[in-house]
Design a protein around this motif. Structure first.
Motif, mmCIF file in Angstrom:
data_model
loop_
_atom_site.group_PDB
_atom_site.id
_atom_site.type_symbol
_atom_site.label_atom_id
_atom_site.label_comp_id
_atom_site.label_asym_id
_atom_site.label_seq_id
_atom_site.Cartn_x
_atom_site.Cartn_y
_atom_site.Cartn_z
ATOM 1 N N PRO A 66 38.386 -7.024 4.790
ATOM 2 C CA PRO A 66 37.066 -7.597 4.553
ATOM 3 C C PRO A 66 37.114 -8.860 3.692
ATOM 4 N N ALA A 67 37.941 -9.804 4.084
ATOM 5 C CA ALA A 67 38.175 -11.015 3.284
ATOM 6 C C ALA A 67 36.902 -11.813 3.031
ATOM 7 N N SER A 68 36.050 -11.976 4.041
ATOM 8 C CA SER A 68 34.827 -12.769 3.835
ATOM 9 C C SER A 68 33.867 -12.060 2.875
ATOM 10 N N LEU A 69 33.823 -10.745 2.915
ATOM 11 C CA LEU A 69 33.004 -10.000 1.956
ATOM 12 C C LEU A 69 33.530 -10.203 0.541
ATOM 13 N N PHE A 70 34.842 -10.138 0.381
ATOM 14 C CA PHE A 70 35.441 -10.334 -0.940
ATOM 15 C C PHE A 70 35.159 -11.747 -1.458
ATOM 16 N N LYS A 71 35.241 -12.728 -0.581
ATOM 17 C CA LYS A 71 34.945 -14.111 -0.970
ATOM 18 C C LYS A 71 33.483 -14.245 -1.383
ATOM 19 N N ARG A 72 32.603 -13.622 -0.623
ATOM 20 C CA ARG A 72 31.166 -13.673 -0.930
ATOM 21 C C ARG A 72 30.887 -13.041 -2.287
ATOM 22 N N LEU A 73 31.415 -11.852 -2.528
ATOM 23 C CA LEU A 73 31.173 -11.163 -3.801
ATOM 24 C C LEU A 73 31.763 -11.939 -4.978
ATOM 25 N N SER A 78 30.603 -15.185 -9.736
ATOM 26 C CA SER A 78 30.814 -16.374 -10.574
ATOM 27 C C SER A 78 29.559 -17.246 -10.703
ATOM 28 N N GLN A 79 28.608 -17.091 -9.790
ATOM 29 C CA GLN A 79 27.409 -17.940 -9.779
ATOM 30 C C GLN A 79 26.113 -17.134 -9.951
ATOM 31 N N TRP A 80 26.209 -15.955 -10.529
ATOM 32 C CA TRP A 80 25.075 -15.034 -10.541
ATOM 33 C C TRP A 80 23.816 -15.636 -11.178
ATOM 34 N N THR A 81 23.954 -16.287 -12.306
ATOM 35 C CA THR A 81 22.783 -16.850 -12.988
ATOM 36 C C THR A 81 22.097 -17.889 -12.111
ATOM 37 N N ASP A 118 35.982 -3.330 -8.542
ATOM 38 C CA ASP A 118 36.515 -3.050 -9.882
ATOM 39 C C ASP A 118 37.221 -4.261 -10.476
ATOM 40 N N SER A 119 37.741 -5.148 -9.626
ATOM 41 C CA SER A 119 38.473 -6.321 -10.112
ATOM 42 C C SER A 119 37.548 -7.485 -10.491
ATOM 43 N N LEU A 120 36.279 -7.409 -10.124
ATOM 44 C CA LEU A 120 35.337 -8.487 -10.448
ATOM 45 C C LEU A 120 34.967 -8.434 -11.924
ATOM 46 N N SER A 121 34.542 -9.563 -12.462
ATOM 47 C CA SER A 121 34.171 -9.600 -13.876
ATOM 48 C C SER A 121 32.892 -8.823 -14.143
ATOM 49 N N LEU A 122 31.929 -8.910 -13.226
ATOM 50 C CA LEU A 122 30.638 -8.247 -13.363
ATOM 51 C C LEU A 122 30.001 -8.501 -14.725
ATOM 52 N N SER A 123 30.240 -9.712 -15.269
ATOM 53 C CA SER A 123 29.652 -10.050 -16.570
ATOM 54 C C SER A 123 28.142 -10.251 -16.447
ATOM 55 N N GLU A 124 27.665 -10.791 -15.345
ATOM 56 C CA GLU A 124 26.227 -10.982 -15.110
ATOM 57 C C GLU A 124 25.760 -10.164 -13.904
ATOM 58 N N MET A 125 26.539 -10.206 -12.842
ATOM 59 C CA MET A 125 26.162 -9.522 -11.607
ATOM 60 C C MET A 125 26.311 -8.009 -11.782
ATOM 61 N N PRO A 126 25.287 -7.255 -11.381
ATOM 62 C CA PRO A 126 25.431 -5.798 -11.437
ATOM 63 C C PRO A 126 26.448 -5.313 -10.408
ATOM 64 N N ARG A 127 26.984 -4.152 -10.647
ATOM 65 C CA ARG A 127 27.951 -3.577 -9.718
ATOM 66 C C ARG A 127 27.281 -3.393 -8.352
ATOM 67 N N PRO A 128 27.879 -3.930 -7.303
ATOM 68 C CA PRO A 128 27.294 -3.762 -5.974
ATOM 69 C C PRO A 128 27.217 -2.291 -5.559
ATOM 70 N N ARG A 129 26.149 -1.988 -4.910
ATOM 71 C CA ARG A 129 25.979 -0.667 -4.304
ATOM 72 C C ARG A 129 26.758 -0.679 -2.997
ATOM 73 N N VAL A 130 27.501 0.378 -2.723
ATOM 74 C CA VAL A 130 28.296 0.463 -1.500
ATOM 75 C C VAL A 130 27.783 1.635 -0.669
ATOM 76 N N THR A 131 27.420 1.342 0.569
ATOM 77 C CA THR A 131 26.983 2.386 1.497
ATOM 78 C C THR A 131 27.900 2.337 2.701
ATOM 79 N N ARG A 132 28.350 3.498 3.097
ATOM 80 C CA ARG A 132 29.203 3.606 4.285
ATOM 81 C C ARG A 132 28.337 3.485 5.536
ATOM 82 N N ILE A 133 28.786 2.663 6.462
ATOM 83 C CA ILE A 133 28.040 2.426 7.693
ATOM 84 C C ILE A 133 27.760 3.738 8.423
ATOM 85 N N GLU A 134 28.675 4.662 8.340
ATOM 86 C CA GLU A 134 28.493 5.948 9.027
ATOM 87 C C GLU A 134 27.278 6.721 8.505
ATOM 88 N N GLN A 135 26.793 6.380 7.318
ATOM 89 C CA GLN A 135 25.633 7.064 6.735
ATOM 90 C C GLN A 135 24.296 6.511 7.209
#
Length: 153
Positions: A66-73, A78-81, A118-135
């Protein structure tokens, strides 16, 4: 919108307190053309809850890796504010509302996505919610009144 994004958009819409805008351009710098004004993203869907006074930046992927998702997050982190300010300026999302990324990924990628988050700084951005597509399969919820449990919001 790819063919599976519509399934997730319908899942979001089934919650009567969520209003969804697909392919929303989030443009950090004001200007008539996002292609020349600087950083911008087309978010798969933005879901707004008037009831909870919150907004969700929804990204959907089944790409492996999921490289594009990782790039987006990474970009959002880094630009949350500036991203929050852009949503307030262009979309009217009040600064007092909560704003959180919400990613939809296949079960097979969920652990990898959680590890990346877990590797993101998350200094401003809240932890993303993750939902499995199967749900989010339509036979797993009421299409006219999908209700979230309090621990999933």
């Amino acid at each position: 919108m790819d063919h599976f994004e519509s399934v997730i958009v319908e899942y979001l819409r089934a919650d009567r307190s969520l209003f969804v805008n697909t392919q929303l351009c989030i443009q950090l710098n004001a200007g008539p053309n996002p292609d020349v004004s600087g950083p911008h993203w087309y978010c798969d869907a933005v879901a707004v809850s008037l009831k909870n006074q919150s907004a969700y930046l929804c990204e959907i992927t089944y790409a492996n890796p999921p490289a594009s998702l990782f790039k987006r997050l990474t970009g959002w982190d880094s630009q949350w504010t500036a991203l929050r300010a852009a949503l307030e300026r262009d979309s009217g999302v009040p600064s007092s509302w909560s704003l959180r990324p919400w990613v939809f990924v296949p079960d097979a990628l969920a652990a990898r996505v959680d590890g990346f988050i877990d590797s993101l700084s998350l200094s401003e951005m809240p932890r993303p919610r993750v939902t499995r597509i199967e749900q989010v399969m339509p036979w797993l919820y009421r299409s006219w009144d999908r209700v979230e449990s309090a621990d999933n919001q």
